[in-house]
Write a protein that holds these residues in place. Structure first.
Motif, PDB file in Angstrom:
ATOM      1  N   GLU A 194     -20.709 -12.839  36.747  1.00 15.64           N
ATOM      2  CA  GLU A 194     -20.070 -11.555  37.564  1.00 15.64           C
ATOM      3  C   GLU A 194     -20.879 -10.153  37.926  1.00 15.64           C
ATOM      4  O   GLU A 194     -21.437  -9.556  38.766  1.00 15.64           O
ATOM      5  CB  GLU A 194     -18.561 -10.246  36.907  1.00 15.64           C
ATOM      6  CG  GLU A 194     -17.740  -9.948  37.259  1.00 15.64           C
ATOM      7  CD  GLU A 194     -17.074  -9.642  36.519  1.00 15.64           C
ATOM      8  OE1 GLU A 194     -16.516  -8.191  36.731  1.00 15.64           O
ATOM      9  OE2 GLU A 194     -15.513 -10.074  35.391  1.00 15.64           O
ATOM     10  N   LYS A 195     -21.721  -9.787  36.086  1.00 14.56           N
ATOM     11  CA  LYS A 195     -22.204  -8.810  36.936  1.00 14.56           C
ATOM     12  C   LYS A 195     -23.522  -8.453  35.501  1.00 14.56           C
ATOM     13  O   LYS A 195     -23.518  -9.481  34.381  1.00 14.56           O
ATOM     14  CB  LYS A 195     -21.435  -7.450  36.035  1.00 14.56           C
ATOM     15  CG  LYS A 195     -20.322  -6.679  36.758  1.00 14.56           C
ATOM     16  CD  LYS A 195     -19.953  -5.658  35.811  1.00 14.56           C
ATOM     17  CE  LYS A 195     -18.828  -5.177  37.587  1.00 14.56           C
ATOM     18  NZ  LYS A 195     -19.630  -3.208  36.871  1.00 14.56           N
ATOM     19  N   PRO A 196     -24.776  -7.580  35.274  1.00 16.38           N
ATOM     20  CA  PRO A 196     -25.732  -8.416  34.327  1.00 16.38           C
ATOM     21  C   PRO A 196     -24.626  -7.442  32.988  1.00 16.38           C
ATOM     22  O   PRO A 196     -23.890  -6.810  33.052  1.00 16.38           O
ATOM     23  CB  PRO A 196     -26.402  -6.974  35.041  1.00 16.38           C
ATOM     24  CG  PRO A 196     -26.157  -6.521  36.281  1.00 16.38           C
ATOM     25  CD  PRO A 196     -24.392  -6.859  36.571  1.00 16.38           C
ATOM     26  N   LEU A 197     -25.416  -7.497  32.118  1.00 17.18           N
ATOM     27  CA  LEU A 197     -25.256  -6.862  31.048  1.00 17.18           C
ATOM     28  C   LEU A 197     -25.540  -6.196  30.497  1.00 17.18           C
ATOM     29  O   LEU A 197     -26.526  -5.060  30.924  1.00 17.18           O
ATOM     30  CB  LEU A 197     -26.146  -7.480  29.882  1.00 17.18           C
ATOM     31  CG  LEU A 197     -25.671  -9.011  29.508  1.00 17.18           C
ATOM     32  CD1 LEU A 197     -26.777 -10.005  28.369  1.00 17.18           C
ATOM     33  CD2 LEU A 197     -24.583  -9.389  29.127  1.00 17.18           C
ATOM     34  N   GLU A 198     -24.476  -4.908  30.764  1.00 18.02           N
ATOM     35  CA  GLU A 198     -24.402  -3.989  30.732  1.00 18.02           C
ATOM     36  C   GLU A 198     -23.686  -2.810  29.606  1.00 18.02           C
ATOM     37  O   GLU A 198     -23.041  -2.902  29.067  1.00 18.02           O
ATOM     38  CB  GLU A 198     -24.434  -2.831  31.946  1.00 18.02           C
ATOM     39  CG  GLU A 198     -24.860  -3.180  33.228  1.00 18.02           C
ATOM     40  CD  GLU A 198     -23.553  -3.555  34.181  1.00 18.02           C
ATOM     41  OE1 GLU A 198     -24.321  -3.311  35.742  1.00 18.02           O
ATOM     42  OE2 GLU A 198     -22.533  -2.397  34.679  1.00 18.02           O
ATOM     43  N   ARG A 199     -25.113  -1.849  29.181  1.00 22.62           N
ATOM     44  CA  ARG A 199     -23.729  -1.110  27.665  1.00 22.62           C
ATOM     45  C   ARG A 199     -24.321   0.123  28.248  1.00 22.62           C
ATOM     46  O   ARG A 199     -25.399   0.771  28.229  1.00 22.62           O
ATOM     47  CB  ARG A 199     -24.269  -2.017  26.790  1.00 22.62           C
ATOM     48  CG  ARG A 199     -23.529  -3.732  26.312  1.00 22.62           C
ATOM     49  CD  ARG A 199     -22.850  -3.321  25.792  1.00 22.62           C
ATOM     50  NE  ARG A 199     -22.304  -4.479  25.525  1.00 22.62           N
ATOM     51  CZ  ARG A 199     -21.176  -5.690  27.378  1.00 22.62           C
ATOM     52  NH1 ARG A 199     -21.007  -5.401  27.805  1.00 22.62           N
ATOM     53  NH2 ARG A 199     -20.948  -6.467  26.478  1.00 22.62           N
ATOM     54  N   GLU A 200     -23.190   1.067  27.638  1.00 25.08           N
ATOM     55  CA  GLU A 200     -23.826   2.645  27.505  1.00 25.08           C
ATOM     56  C   GLU A 200     -22.882   3.158  26.162  1.00 25.08           C
ATOM     57  O   GLU A 200     -22.281   2.262  25.786  1.00 25.08           O
ATOM     58  CB  GLU A 200     -22.618   3.251  28.372  1.00 25.08           C
ATOM     59  CG  GLU A 200     -23.567   4.335  28.552  1.00 25.08           C
ATOM     60  CD  GLU A 200     -22.208   5.621  29.687  1.00 25.08           C
ATOM     61  OE1 GLU A 200     -22.346   6.123  30.066  1.00 25.08           O
ATOM     62  OE2 GLU A 200     -21.231   4.213  30.471  1.00 25.08           O
ATOM     63  N   LEU A 201     -23.638   4.134  25.671  1.00 22.56           N
ATOM     64  CA  LEU A 201     -23.823   4.674  24.312  1.00 22.56           C
ATOM     65  C   LEU A 201     -22.571   6.033  24.798  1.00 22.56           C
ATOM     66  O   LEU A 201     -23.202   6.934  25.367  1.00 22.56           O
ATOM     67  CB  LEU A 201     -24.566   5.066  23.428  1.00 22.56           C
ATOM     68  CG  LEU A 201     -23.943   5.504  22.151  1.00 22.56           C
ATOM     69  CD1 LEU A 201     -23.839   4.615  20.923  1.00 22.56           C
ATOM     70  CD2 LEU A 201     -25.365   6.154  21.697  1.00 22.56           C
ATOM     71  N   ALA A 202     -22.044   6.232  23.714  1.00 14.52           N
ATOM     72  CA  ALA A 202     -21.316   8.165  23.813  1.00 14.52           C
ATOM     73  C   ALA A 202     -21.013   8.187  22.897  1.00 14.52           C
ATOM     74  O   ALA A 202     -20.430   8.067  21.850  1.00 14.52           O
ATOM     75  CB  ALA A 202     -19.715   8.248  25.078  1.00 14.52           C
ATOM     76  N   LEU A 203     -21.214   8.995  22.392  1.00 16.05           N
ATOM     77  CA  LEU A 203     -20.531  10.393  21.714  1.00 16.05           C
ATOM     78  C   LEU A 203     -18.892  11.292  21.734  1.00 16.05           C
ATOM     79  O   LEU A 203     -19.606  11.535  22.993  1.00 16.05           O
ATOM     80  CB  LEU A 203     -21.378  11.522  21.434  1.00 16.05           C
ATOM     81  CG  LEU A 203     -23.198  10.649  20.601  1.00 16.05           C
ATOM     82  CD1 LEU A 203     -24.220  11.423  19.931  1.00 16.05           C
ATOM     83  CD2 LEU A 203     -22.833   9.733  19.188  1.00 16.05           C
ATOM     84  N   VAL A 204     -18.222  11.036  21.612  1.00 10.36           N
ATOM     85  CA  VAL A 204     -17.174  11.999  21.737  1.00 10.36           C
ATOM     86  C   VAL A 204     -16.131  12.225  20.530  1.00 10.36           C
ATOM     87  O   VAL A 204     -15.829  11.805  19.708  1.00 10.36           O
ATOM     88  CB  VAL A 204     -15.686   9.948  22.345  1.00 10.36           C
ATOM     89  CG1 VAL A 204     -14.439  11.006  22.450  1.00 10.36           C
ATOM     90  CG2 VAL A 204     -16.243   9.822  23.378  1.00 10.36           C
ATOM     91  N   LYS A 205     -16.125  13.505  21.181  1.00 10.61           N
ATOM     92  CA  LYS A 205     -15.347  14.555  20.120  1.00 10.61           C
ATOM     93  C   LYS A 205     -13.913  15.393  20.032  1.00 10.61           C
ATOM     94  O   LYS A 205     -13.903  15.443  21.719  1.00 10.61           O
ATOM     95  CB  LYS A 205     -16.304  16.107  19.911  1.00 10.61           C
ATOM     96  CG  LYS A 205     -16.386  17.113  18.620  1.00 10.61           C
ATOM     97  CD  LYS A 205     -16.997  18.309  18.855  1.00 10.61           C
ATOM     98  CE  LYS A 205     -18.072  18.410  18.794  1.00 10.61           C
ATOM     99  NZ  LYS A 205     -19.479  19.607  18.815  1.00 10.61           N
ATOM    100  N   VAL A 206     -13.467  15.314  19.342  1.00  6.92           N
ATOM    101  CA  VAL A 206     -12.201  14.995  19.212  1.00  6.92           C
ATOM    102  C   VAL A 206     -11.664  15.892  18.492  1.00  6.92           C
ATOM    103  O   VAL A 206     -12.427  15.901  17.356  1.00  6.92           O
ATOM    104  CB  VAL A 206     -11.326  13.737  18.960  1.00  6.92           C
ATOM    105  CG1 VAL A 206     -10.146  14.180  19.018  1.00  6.92           C
ATOM    106  CG2 VAL A 206     -11.642  13.081  19.917  1.00  6.92           C
ATOM    107  N   ALA A 207     -10.736  17.442  18.415  1.00 11.71           N
ATOM    108  CA  ALA A 207     -10.347  18.129  17.421  1.00 11.71           C
ATOM    109  C   ALA A 207      -9.010  17.987  17.603  1.00 11.71           C
ATOM    110  O   ALA A 207      -7.805  17.686  18.493  1.00 11.71           O
ATOM    111  CB  ALA A 207     -10.709  19.068  18.198  1.00 11.71           C
ATOM    112  N   GLY A 208      -8.286  17.849  16.191  1.00 11.46           N
ATOM    113  CA  GLY A 208      -6.940  17.676  16.129  1.00 11.46           C
ATOM    114  C   GLY A 208      -6.423  17.170  14.816  1.00 11.46           C
ATOM    115  O   GLY A 208      -7.005  17.717  13.803  1.00 11.46           O
TER     116      GLY A 208
END
Length: 191
Positions: A109-123
């Motif tokens: 279907e697709k090549p091997l793809e990855r992404e990294l994210a830093l997600v800040k949540v306040a609560g």
């Protein structure tokens, strides 16, 4: 003999099927690691009005001073082929591979793809507990936390990152930082 032309009959010159379907492709570009190379690659896109959805660059072969640029872009198949050919003609470019086409040729279907994210949540309270529960469900790690906020580190396909970010919006999303797509083709061959 005067033959009448039928204007509604298809011409043999236009019998080839033309696809105007917009597709997303991941291109891997091996370049010399030297000043100005990235600017030239980006200039090719901006000068022709092509869009870049994701861009990552890093030196990958230290001994040979080569960098790998991973570009996710969209366009018709003809536009994608034109982008690939124009990239291939740039002087500091050693190789251009359309990883999406390579995957399709290998019945994947697709090549091997990855992404990294830093997600800040306040609560606080229930929203904080719900965000932590959902972070666990998405296999996101908490890498920084105080009594009023925390930062998740999440890795996966871009669609997974998008889904996680959209779920965090009503729970107190403050900020998102993403690396862009890193990709390789499947199988034992390298770029």
């Amino acid at each position: 003999m005067n033959a009448q032309l039928n204007p509604t009959a298809p011409s043999i010159y236009f019998m080839a099927e033309v696809s105007d379907k917009i597709e997303t492709h991941t291109l891997s570009v091996l370049v010399d690691n030297e000043p100005g190379v990235l600017a030239r690659v980006i200039g090719l896109f901006s000068g022709r009005g092509y869009n870049i959805d994701s861009l990552t660059v890093s030196e990958t072969e230290h001994e040979r001073h080569l960098s790998r640029i991973t570009i996710v872009t969209t366009g018709t198949p003809m536009v994608i082929e034109q982008i690939r050919n124009q990239l291939d003609r740039l002087v500091p470019v050693h190789r251009v591979i359309d990883l999406t086409v390579q995957a399709q040729l290998a019945n994947q279907e697709k090549p091997l793809e990855r992404e990294l994210a830093l997600v800040k949540v306040a609560g606080t309270g229930d929203k904080r507990l719900e965000a932590l529960r959902l972070g666990d469900a998405f296999r996101a790690r908490v890498i920084d936390a105080t009594t009023d906020h925390f930062v998740f580190e999440i890795t996966g396909r871009s669609s997974k990152i998008e889904q996680f970010v959209s779920i965090m919006k009503p729970l107190g999303l403050v900020e998102v930082s993403r690396t862009g797509v890193a990709a390789v083709q499947r199988g034992p061959e390298g770029l």
